[in-house]
Write a protein that holds these residues in place. Structure first.
Motif, PDB file in Angstrom:
ATOM      1  N   GLU A   5     -66.164 -64.712  20.642  1.00 30.55           N
ATOM      2  CA  GLU A   5     -67.265 -63.439  20.203  1.00 30.55           C
ATOM      3  C   GLU A   5     -68.345 -64.633  19.442  1.00 30.55           C
ATOM      4  OE1 GLU A   5     -65.195 -59.929  19.079  1.00 30.55           O
ATOM      5  OE2 GLU A   5     -65.461 -60.896  17.609  1.00 30.55           O
ATOM      6  N   ASP A 150     -66.803 -67.073  11.327  1.00 29.72           N
ATOM      7  CA  ASP A 150     -68.003 -66.883  12.543  1.00 29.72           C
ATOM      8  C   ASP A 150     -69.446 -67.439  11.486  1.00 29.72           C
ATOM      9  OD1 ASP A 150     -70.678 -66.567  13.328  1.00 29.72           O
ATOM     10  OD2 ASP A 150     -69.710 -64.314  14.056  1.00 29.72           O
ATOM     11  N   ALA A 153     -71.727 -65.207  10.465  1.00 31.32           N
ATOM     12  CA  ALA A 153     -72.194 -64.742   9.590  1.00 31.32           C
ATOM     13  C   ALA A 153     -72.123 -65.140   8.177  1.00 31.32           C
ATOM     14  CB  ALA A 153     -70.881 -63.891   9.995  1.00 31.32           C
ATOM     15  N   GLY A 343     -72.375 -54.291   9.673  1.00 30.55           N
ATOM     16  CA  GLY A 343     -70.863 -54.767   9.281  1.00 30.55           C
ATOM     17  C   GLY A 343     -69.434 -54.176   9.853  1.00 30.55           C
ATOM     18  N   VAL A 346     -68.570 -52.262  12.815  1.00 24.89           N
ATOM     19  CA  VAL A 346     -68.362 -53.015  13.352  1.00 24.89           C
ATOM     20  C   VAL A 346     -66.590 -53.838  12.856  1.00 24.89           C
ATOM     21  CG1 VAL A 346     -68.408 -55.565  13.626  1.00 24.89           C
ATOM     22  CG2 VAL A 346     -70.740 -54.433  13.972  1.00 24.89           C
ATOM     23  N   SER A 347     -66.900 -53.891  11.316  1.00 25.15           N
ATOM     24  CA  SER A 347     -65.781 -54.284  11.239  1.00 25.15           C
ATOM     25  C   SER A 347     -64.610 -52.870  11.218  1.00 25.15           C
ATOM     26  CB  SER A 347     -65.591 -54.745   9.430  1.00 25.15           C
ATOM     27  OG  SER A 347     -66.021 -55.590   9.679  1.00 25.15           O
ATOM     28  N   ARG A 350     -63.450 -52.955  15.140  1.00 23.17           N
ATOM     29  CA  ARG A 350     -62.378 -54.097  14.815  1.00 23.17           C
ATOM     30  C   ARG A 350     -60.709 -53.924  14.656  1.00 23.17           C
ATOM     31  NH1 ARG A 350     -66.411 -59.597  13.827  1.00 23.17           N
ATOM     32  NH2 ARG A 350     -67.650 -59.253  14.972  1.00 23.17           N
ATOM     33  N   ILE A 409     -71.856 -60.639   8.525  1.00 23.38           N
ATOM     34  CA  ILE A 409     -71.339 -59.599   9.495  1.00 23.38           C
ATOM     35  C   ILE A 409     -71.476 -59.468  10.519  1.00 23.38           C
ATOM     36  CG2 ILE A 409     -69.095 -58.368  10.777  1.00 23.38           C
ATOM     37  CD1 ILE A 409     -67.267 -59.607   8.454  1.00 23.38           C
ATOM     38  N   GLY A 410     -72.454 -57.879   9.895  1.00 22.59           N
ATOM     39  CA  GLY A 410     -73.050 -57.366  10.666  1.00 22.59           C
ATOM     40  C   GLY A 410     -74.914 -57.711  11.034  1.00 22.59           C
ATOM     41  N   GLN A 413     -73.194 -59.682  14.739  1.00 23.14           N
ATOM     42  CA  GLN A 413     -72.858 -58.580  15.200  1.00 23.14           C
ATOM     43  C   GLN A 413     -74.036 -58.279  16.626  1.00 23.14           C
ATOM     44  OE1 GLN A 413     -70.047 -57.860  16.932  1.00 23.14           O
ATOM     45  NE2 GLN A 413     -70.752 -56.599  18.355  1.00 23.14           N
ATOM     46  N   ARG A 416     -74.810 -60.902  18.765  1.00 20.99           N
ATOM     47  CA  ARG A 416     -73.721 -61.324  20.133  1.00 20.99           C
ATOM     48  C   ARG A 416     -74.548 -59.721  20.780  1.00 20.99           C
ATOM     49  NH1 ARG A 416     -70.311 -63.169  15.732  1.00 20.99           N
ATOM     50  NH2 ARG A 416     -69.802 -60.876  15.052  1.00 20.99           N
ATOM     51  N   TRP A 417     -74.359 -59.559  20.192  1.00 23.54           N
ATOM     52  CA  TRP A 417     -74.549 -57.584  20.909  1.00 23.54           C
ATOM     53  C   TRP A 417     -75.944 -57.794  21.913  1.00 23.54           C
ATOM     54  CZ3 TRP A 417     -79.242 -54.068  21.582  1.00 23.54           C
ATOM     55  CH2 TRP A 417     -78.733 -53.419  22.408  1.00 23.54           C
TER      56      TRP A 417
END
Length: 782
Positions: A5, A150, A153, A343, A346-347, A350, A409-410, A413, A416-417
């Motif tokens: 990712e 990451d 992140a 984040g 997302v966490s 996942r 992390i958010g 993401q 990536r999105w």
């Protein structure tokens, strides 16, 4: 290795994110340099840090144990390092002394710091703190990168850590306004915050893979002696990492936890065991706000997170509101809070898909739950190790750590999105830069460095001025006031120290001492930093006598004598206005004056008023009332057994709650102090952790040392060991018969402390060698 990712976008994309993080770190260093390295005397708890540094240096000089010595400067004496982290002070002092031992001294120059290459520990302490302020975002970034695999992140987590902001009233988190000259003095917390992320990474690796067990154990031990609360966090999270995971591998994880925990305990047992054994000597202050011990109700905490107050609070607005006498709850654009929400979602998603809880999410949930403390969980928190005396507001620090990690992390993401949806190579870099731009207002608010000396007068900063901007104005105005007015005060402190031992008093914090200041600096702040034992603002609440200082009545000679307050530093006008008959002017430096009270010294002779036993919950209110009576003048002092088993030397033992009923109301106080009615103190000697007195006693009584009682005190009378006892308020004493005596009190740390520390270190080295040998052997077999 980065995950699949994390591979979205150009190869150089992570370097863009890292470059942005480094730019923020440089900005932090530029903004905090003046605060961190200023020569302006310290405020708040930083004054205690300075005093402890100098006391640690003195311990090295006198061959004492630098990890456990008697510290007489505040709260009527206390062995601070017996109950409080010592590694930052010992490390700085040891490094400073090592440098000075090899510093090249020019024989043609004076041996001053500026010409000899020598440094002092306070300067090193400030330089290290400045560096750690910049390292903290990097530590969090590296840890999140390892947990999330990451680098984007990690980089955004570090950026978020640099701008996270909470209300000043909830200090204890990772808000950088807690540090620096005008912060809350949480310098040792800064050390712990830098360590905790990498230590959690090492623990997770050891528990889940079995690799690096020794490193994980050493990390927990190091964190514990660096900052006790973060050491507790490291151990608690290690337990969670072992318990949360696939059931099939629970047994091996528990086994690794036992190994890591055993190694950690062995390496810090020299500190932890005495701390636990002597816990009855630790005070729980009645004056500290209840929310420190109780935390926040989770509904309140959740509301504060959702509306941005815990992660995006407008600190500049708080300063403005404080100066204008009104609260300002306005929040800046909640960039950290919004990314945290992304984040968090997302966490969780996942975790559901992979049937595993991410380490960062686990830390966030646990920190949030414990931030609720007693306000949420009631008496259940007392089942936690040290739960009954823990400051649950400090769980804001791990909540901040995990929150900014989730924000990173958010952010990753979102990158990536957007890249996956649009599919263009330029999308990911644009999104990274756009997200970075979202932090710009917060960074400017927090670290605006546009103000130069004399640009404008000290006043509430206007719109757009950062909190740090205003702090620099306060710092500079205080430095000007110190340069203009500290010379006479320094001369008075020096005169008092050279004239003889005794405590100093520069006003009560709730009275005229609050207004006796140089700029933002109270004069009583200068006393501990100058290694002048004092009565006033309580810098260390763990001492049993810490709360008693507030009962000191400056109008009574008996209180001066009881607390050995020999020196009074005050405005000359106040000295003349008060005109207390037992206060004798000794030195006047313009508007500042030094006066002396002829106390009996560090020792006193008192009569026993009987033995009383009870808990600390009973002790404070009873002794506070006793201090207000003439029993102090009459010399009738109760013998106390607080959370300890009483002995039979003092007759019948009465419940402590009945003390005032038992000893009754005294008659008018006698004209002569008790020390002269019961005998006389022929002479006394005061040294580091050692107090000696020669007495001529006419009536059997108690020889009292006016230092806080602690189980590690050892006493002799005429060379014979005698078990000391606690007498009111919480001082130490031994019974003496009529006649001439020599009484010695010595603070003695456990004799096994250093052997235990050395044994733990040897065990860690042996275990590390064994672990390396096994890994290489398995590699060669494979």
């Amino acid at each position: 290795m980065p995950s699949a990712e994390a591979a979205i976008g150009p190869r150089w994309l992570p370097w863009v994110a890292v470059a942005l993080l480094l730019a923020v770190v440089v900005h932090i260093g530029r903004g905090y340099r003046e605060e961190a390295l200023s020569q302006t005397p310290a405020l708040n708890d930083e004054a205690l840090h300075v005093a402890l540094l100098r006391a640690t240096d003195e311990a090295f000089e006198h061959g004492l144990d630098p990890t456990d010595f008697w510290f007489p400067d505040v709260a009527f004496g206390y062995p601070v390092f017996h109950h409080y982290q010592h590694a930052p002070y010992v490390a700085v002092v040891a490094a400073t002394r090592a440098w000075n031992a090899v510093a090249v001294v020019d024989p043609d120059e004076s041996a001053s710091d500026s010409t000899s290459g020598r440094v002092n520990p306070v300067a090193v302490w400030r330089w290290v703190a400045w560096l750690l302020v910049m390292v903290l975002p990097l530590s969090i970034a590296w840890s999140v990168w390892r947990f999330a695999r990451d680098p984007i992140a990690g980089a955004f987590a570090g950026i978020a850590a640099a701008v996270v902001a909470a209300p000043h009233a909830l200090y204890g988190g990772l808000d950088l306004n807690n540090f620096g000259w005008s912060g809350a003095g949480l310098t040792t917390q800064l050390w712990g915050a830098v360590l905790i992320g990498p230590v959690w990474v090492a623990i997770h690796r050891a528990i889940t893979t079995g690799r690096g067990l020794v490193l994980a154990g050493a990390g927990i031990a190091l964190t514990t002696v660096t900052h006790l609360f973060f050491g507790w966090l490291a151990a608690a999270v290690a337990v969670l990492f072992a318990l949360v995971g696939p059931v099939a591998s629970l047994g091996p994880r528990i086994g690794r936890l036992v190994v890591v925990g055993g190694l950690a305990f062995a390496m810090c047992a020299y500190f932890v065991v005495p701390l636990v054994v002597d816990r009855e000597a630790m005070n729980r202050s009645v004056f500290e706000p209840a929310w420190k011990y109780d935390g926040l109700a989770l509904t309140d905490a959740a509301t504060r997170i959702a509306d941005g107050r815990l992660f995006d609070y407008d600190s500049a607005g708080w300063y403005r509101g404080s100066l204008e006498g009104k609260a300002d709850d306005g929040a800046r654009f909640p960039v950290v809070t919004l990314l945290l929400a992304v984040g968090l979602v997302v966490s969780v998603v996942r975790g559901v898909r992979r049937r595993a809880v991410a380490p960062v999410l686990l830390v966030f949930v646990v920190a949030f739950a414990l931030f609720g403390g007693r306000a949420t969980w009631g008496g259940l928190v007392d089942w936690l190790p040290f739960g009954e005396s823990m400051h649950f507001h400090r769980f804001l620090a791990p909540l901040h750590w995990a929150g900014v990690a989730l924000a990173g992390i958010g952010a990753a993401q979102l990158v990536r999105w957007a890249s996956a949806r649009i599919g263009r190579p330029w999308v990911a870099p644009v999104v990274v830069l756009a997200l970075a731009g979202g932090f710009v207002p917060a960074a400017l608010e927090r670290f605006d460095g546009a103000v130069e000396p004399d640009d404008r007068p000290l006043a509430p900063p206007g719109p757009g001025s950062g909190a740090l901007d205003y702090r620099r104005l306060v710092l500079r105005s205080t430095w000007d006031a110190v340069r203009a007015g500290s010379t006479p005060i320094a001369a008075l402190i020096h005169a008092a120290k050279t004239a003889g031992p005794g405590r100093a008093f520069a006003g009560p914090p709730s009275g005229w001492g609050r207004d006796y200041r140089l700029g933002a600096l109270h004069v009583y702040d200068l006393l501990p930093a100058a290694r002048m034992p004092s009565v006033g603002y309580t810098y260390h609440a763990m001492s049993l006598n810490a709360d008693i200082a507030g009962a000191f009545d400056e109008s009574r000679f008996a209180h001066h004598d009881l607390f050995n307050v020999r020196w009074r530093i005050a405005p000359t006008a106040r000295l003349e206005r008060d005109a207390l008959p037992f206060v004798y002017p000794r030195n006047i430096q313009g508007s500042h004056s030094l006066a002396e009270v002829k106390t009996s010294g560090a020792f006193g002779l008192v009569r026993s008023a009987g033995a009383f036993a009870g808990s600390r919950a009973d002790w404070f209110s009873v002794i506070h009332r006793w201090l207000g009576t003439a029993h102090v003048e009459s010399g009738r002092f109760p013998v106390l057994f607080v959370d300890r088993e009483p002995d039979g030397r003092f007759g019948e033992v009465t419940p402590l709650a009945r003390l005032t009923d038992r000893i009754g109301t005294p008659d008018a106080p006698p004209s002569a102090p008790p020390s002269t009615r019961l005998g006389r103190i022929v002479g006394e000697s005061v040294g580091p952790g050692r107090y000696e007195a020669r007495l001529d006693v006419t009536t059997p009584c108690l020889a009292m040392l006016k230092e806080t009682f602690h189980p590690r005190w050892r006493a002799t009378v005429d060379g014979v060991a005698v078990e000391p006892v606690m007498v009111a308020p919480a001082f130490i004493a031994v019974p003496v018969d009529a006649g001439a005596h020599e009484v010695v009190f010595v603070y003695t740390p456990p004799a096994w402390r250093w052997p235990a520390a050395l044994g733990g270190l040897v065990l860690a080295v042996v275990a590390g060698v064994g672990e390396t040998w096994r890994r290489r052997r398995r590699g060669s077999v494979a």
